[in-house]
Design a protein around this motif. Structure first.
Motif, PDB file in Angstrom:
ATOM      1  N   UNK A  54       0.880  -1.066  -0.045  1.00 25.82           N
ATOM      2  CA  UNK A  54      -0.103   0.147  -0.111  1.00 25.82           C
ATOM      3  C   UNK A  54       1.083   1.498  -0.028  1.00 25.82           C
ATOM      4  N   UNK A  55       0.927   1.881  -1.076  1.00 25.77           N
ATOM      5  CA  UNK A  55       2.095   2.887  -1.433  1.00 25.77           C
ATOM      6  C   UNK A  55       1.473   3.991  -1.833  1.00 25.77           C
ATOM      7  N   UNK A  56       1.814   5.032  -1.137  1.00 23.38           N
ATOM      8  CA  UNK A  56       1.274   6.442  -1.620  1.00 23.38           C
ATOM      9  C   UNK A  56       2.444   7.386  -1.972  1.00 23.38           C
ATOM     10  N   UNK A  57       3.646   7.089  -2.256  1.00 23.03           N
ATOM     11  CA  UNK A  57       4.831   7.688  -2.739  1.00 23.03           C
ATOM     12  C   UNK A  57       5.460   7.120  -3.541  1.00 23.03           C
ATOM     13  N   UNK A  58       5.838   7.871  -4.602  1.00 19.84           N
ATOM     14  CA  UNK A  58       6.392   7.332  -6.082  1.00 19.84           C
ATOM     15  C   UNK A  58       7.990   7.094  -5.938  1.00 19.84           C
ATOM     16  N   UNK A  59       8.404   8.010  -4.908  1.00 17.16           N
ATOM     17  CA  UNK A  59      10.081   7.699  -4.605  1.00 17.16           C
ATOM     18  C   UNK A  59      10.280   6.503  -3.732  1.00 17.16           C
ATOM     19  N   UNK A  60      10.039   5.401  -4.032  1.00  9.53           N
ATOM     20  CA  UNK A  60      10.388   4.533  -3.157  1.00  9.53           C
ATOM     21  C   UNK A  60      10.741   3.239  -4.126  1.00  9.53           C
ATOM     22  N   UNK A  61      11.539   2.223  -3.236  1.00 15.57           N
ATOM     23  CA  UNK A  61      12.005   1.139  -3.873  1.00 15.57           C
ATOM     24  C   UNK A  61      11.198  -0.055  -2.943  1.00 15.57           C
ATOM     25  N   UNK A  62      10.395  -0.731  -3.713  1.00 14.98           N
ATOM     26  CA  UNK A  62       9.814  -1.848  -3.017  1.00 14.98           C
ATOM     27  C   UNK A  62       9.557  -2.998  -3.924  1.00 14.98           C
ATOM     28  N   UNK A  63       9.672  -4.274  -3.263  1.00 13.53           N
ATOM     29  CA  UNK A  63       9.456  -5.571  -4.051  1.00 13.53           C
ATOM     30  C   UNK A  63       8.500  -6.473  -3.130  1.00 13.53           C
ATOM     31  N   UNK A  64       7.831  -7.477  -3.660  1.00 10.14           N
ATOM     32  CA  UNK A  64       7.237  -8.371  -2.851  1.00 10.14           C
ATOM     33  C   UNK A  64       6.981  -9.689  -3.569  1.00 10.14           C
ATOM     34  N   UNK A  65       7.214 -10.823  -3.186  1.00 11.28           N
ATOM     35  CA  UNK A  65       6.844 -11.963  -3.860  1.00 11.28           C
ATOM     36  C   UNK A  65       6.640 -13.256  -2.647  1.00 11.28           C
ATOM     37  N   UNK A  66       5.554 -13.922  -3.452  1.00 13.34           N
ATOM     38  CA  UNK A  66       5.324 -15.320  -2.627  1.00 13.34           C
ATOM     39  C   UNK A  66       5.183 -16.260  -3.435  1.00 13.34           C
ATOM     40  N   UNK A  67       5.823 -17.473  -2.998  1.00 16.78           N
ATOM     41  CA  UNK A  67       5.711 -18.720  -3.573  1.00 16.78           C
ATOM     42  C   UNK A  67       5.179 -19.734  -2.915  1.00 16.78           C
ATOM     43  N   UNK A  68       4.515 -20.607  -3.427  1.00 19.48           N
ATOM     44  CA  UNK A  68       3.893 -22.050  -2.776  1.00 19.48           C
ATOM     45  C   UNK A  68       4.406 -23.139  -3.684  1.00 19.48           C
ATOM     46  N   UNK A  69       4.847 -24.134  -3.131  1.00 16.02           N
ATOM     47  CA  UNK A  69       5.358 -25.532  -3.617  1.00 16.02           C
ATOM     48  C   UNK A  69       5.184 -26.532  -2.688  1.00 16.02           C
ATOM     49  N   UNK A  70       5.407 -27.711  -3.626  1.00 15.56           N
ATOM     50  CA  UNK A  70       5.407 -29.076  -2.960  1.00 15.56           C
ATOM     51  C   UNK A  70       6.804 -29.587  -3.233  1.00 15.56           C
ATOM     52  N   UNK A  71       7.202 -30.637  -2.475  1.00 16.53           N
ATOM     53  CA  UNK A  71       8.451 -31.158  -2.493  1.00 16.53           C
ATOM     54  C   UNK A  71       8.944 -31.709  -4.074  1.00 16.53           C
ATOM     55  N   UNK A  72      10.033 -31.256  -4.350  1.00 15.89           N
ATOM     56  CA  UNK A  72      10.378 -31.550  -5.583  1.00 15.89           C
ATOM     57  C   UNK A  72      10.714 -33.075  -5.949  1.00 15.89           C
ATOM     58  N   UNK A  73       9.878 -33.742  -6.443  1.00 12.62           N
ATOM     59  CA  UNK A  73       9.960 -35.075  -6.932  1.00 12.62           C
ATOM     60  C   UNK A  73      11.493 -35.651  -7.310  1.00 12.62           C
ATOM     61  N   UNK A  74      12.181 -34.735  -8.089  1.00 14.57           N
ATOM     62  CA  UNK A  74      13.210 -35.000  -8.808  1.00 14.57           C
ATOM     63  C   UNK A  74      14.531 -34.912  -7.635  1.00 14.57           C
ATOM     64  N   UNK A  75      14.325 -34.220  -6.759  1.00 12.80           N
ATOM     65  CA  UNK A  75      15.306 -34.192  -5.652  1.00 12.80           C
ATOM     66  C   UNK A  75      15.087 -35.201  -4.659  1.00 12.80           C
ATOM     67  N   UNK A  76      13.800 -35.591  -4.581  1.00 16.48           N
ATOM     68  CA  UNK A  76      13.518 -36.843  -3.830  1.00 16.48           C
ATOM     69  C   UNK A  76      13.691 -38.095  -4.230  1.00 16.48           C
ATOM     70  N   UNK A  77      13.723 -38.304  -5.580  1.00 12.23           N
ATOM     71  CA  UNK A  77      14.210 -39.440  -6.238  1.00 12.23           C
ATOM     72  C   UNK A  77      15.533 -39.618  -6.133  1.00 12.23           C
ATOM     73  N   UNK A  78      16.244 -38.484  -6.431  1.00 17.45           N
ATOM     74  CA  UNK A  78      17.880 -38.609  -6.187  1.00 17.45           C
ATOM     75  C   UNK A  78      18.051 -39.115  -4.812  1.00 17.45           C
ATOM     76  N   UNK A  79      17.609 -38.647  -3.753  1.00 12.54           N
ATOM     77  CA  UNK A  79      17.928 -38.968  -2.441  1.00 12.54           C
ATOM     78  C   UNK A  79      17.832 -40.341  -2.204  1.00 12.54           C
TER      79      UNK A  79
END
Length: 359
Positions: free
Chosen positions: A295-320
């Motif tokens: 929620x930003x009311x000023x243009x002279x700013x540096x902002x970033x936001x990110x959200x990721x949702x994932x499951x177990x990587x089956x390739x990594x699980x298979x490797x182990x």
């Protein structure tokens, strides 16, 4: 009308009897904005923590710092502002009446350790201008409990705050308010496990220019447990900086929620605000909610936001698995790798042994 006065005037609210205060708070919580804030945790569950709350001085153990229990009315806390930010916290102050106060005037070499058990008194920490310290907070409350902390940081002060909260039974609410004056620096290392109901609120207000706040949090939620983490960074002054890095892992039937809000006011130019959230589902029927907000009311700013949702990587699980590692140990290794960056700070060794699953 009398109810309107109760809602707006802190003096009237503090003078209400307990039943009137609870009814008044319930009315405020019914407002649209509050309903959104309490979308994933029932506010009534947290409100109930104060119905028969009775705090004991001995439930808080503080080492390496002098402290005293004072009346809430002598604490200097602005009840009106607290009611706007968190109506339930204002009710808690009204119900418990007293608050433990720590004042830091210089640079402490040894960390302050605060261990909370049972229902503790609220805690107020004042860090004076140019002072610095570390705070190690251990929340070890097995019963239904509310832990409330206010931190006021003077100009050019510094605090490293490490908190471990690993109880998995009962209903728990932990709320931390932090106000930073000019050039103050705050870093929080938060390590948490979900419980029957666990809600953490972190509210940061940049009251002075050039202040910095970082919140680094690692959390795990086991079977049938819940975790709800809410963070608000209110950039009300210029050249303020906030950094949020939040990683959660949910196991079978676990539920985790993260809502991080960055609010930059119109006159707060030159701000830098960063938010990164990752959530990993390790098991079936997990629930993950993530809502980063800008929620930003000023243009002279540096902002970033990110959200990721994932499951177990089956390739990594298979490797182990292909190298003779059983599935339980493989999941533990992947969980450790996922949380490696956010298990940090002075209490990280204890956090590693408590958050990561057994191999």
């Amino acid at each position: 009308m009398k109810m309107e006065q109760d809602t707006d005037c802190p003096e009237d609210f503090m003078s209400l009897n307990d039943q009137e205060a609870i009814e008044n708070t319930s009315q405020v919580l019914a407002a649209t904005q509050q309903l959104e804030r309490w979308k994933y945790t029932k506010s009534s569950d947290i409100l109930e923590l104060f119905l028969n709350a009775s705090a004991k001085q001995e439930n808080t153990v503080i080492t390496n710092a002098a402290f005293t229990a004072i009346h809430v009315g002598d604490s200097g806390l602005n009840i009106e502002e607290i009611r706007r930010e968190s109506p339930i916290a204002a009710l808690g102050l009204k119900k418990l009446q007293k608050i433990n106060k720590i004042q830091i005037d210089g640079n402490l070499e040894e960390p302050i350790t605060v261990t909370q058990r049972g229902q503790p008194l609220p805690l107020l920490i004042e860090i004076k201008e140019n002072a610095s310290c570390q705070l190690h907070e251990i929340v070890d409350c097995g019963d239904d409990t509310a832990v409330m902390t206010w931190i006021k940081m003077g100009k050019n002060s510094s605090l490293i705050h490490a908190r471990n909260s690993f109880e998995e039974t009962g209903k728990h609410w932990q709320v931390t308010f932090n106000e930073l004056e000019s050039a103050a620096s705050y870093t929080m290392h938060n390590h948490v496990k979900g419980s029957e109901t666990k809600r953490q609120d972190i509210l940061i207000n940049f009251a002075g220019q050039d202040s910095i706040a970082k919140v680094i949090s690692a959390g795990t939620v086991n079977k049938d447990r819940k975790l709800d983490l809410q963070i608000i960074c209110n950039h009300s002054n210029s050249r303020t900086n906030s950094h949020q890095r939040i990683d959660h892992v949910a196991f079978e039937n676990g539920s985790t929620t993260f809502n991080g809000r960055i609010h930059i006011l119109e006159h707060a130019s030159g701000c830098n605000a960063q938010l990164k959230n990752r959530s990993l589902a390790m098991g079936s029927e997990t629930t993950i909610n993530a809502k980063p907000e800008l929620e930003i009311y000023n243009d002279d700013v540096q902002c970033s936001h990110g959200s990721t949702i994932g499951q177990v990587d089956e390739t990594q699980l298979f490797y182990l698995r292909s190298r003779g590692i059983n599935q339980k140990e493989a999941h533990a290794i992947l969980c450790e790798g996922f949380l490696r960056e956010t298990i940090s700070g002075p209490l990280s060794a204890s956090a590693t042994s408590n958050l990561l699953p057994e191999r």
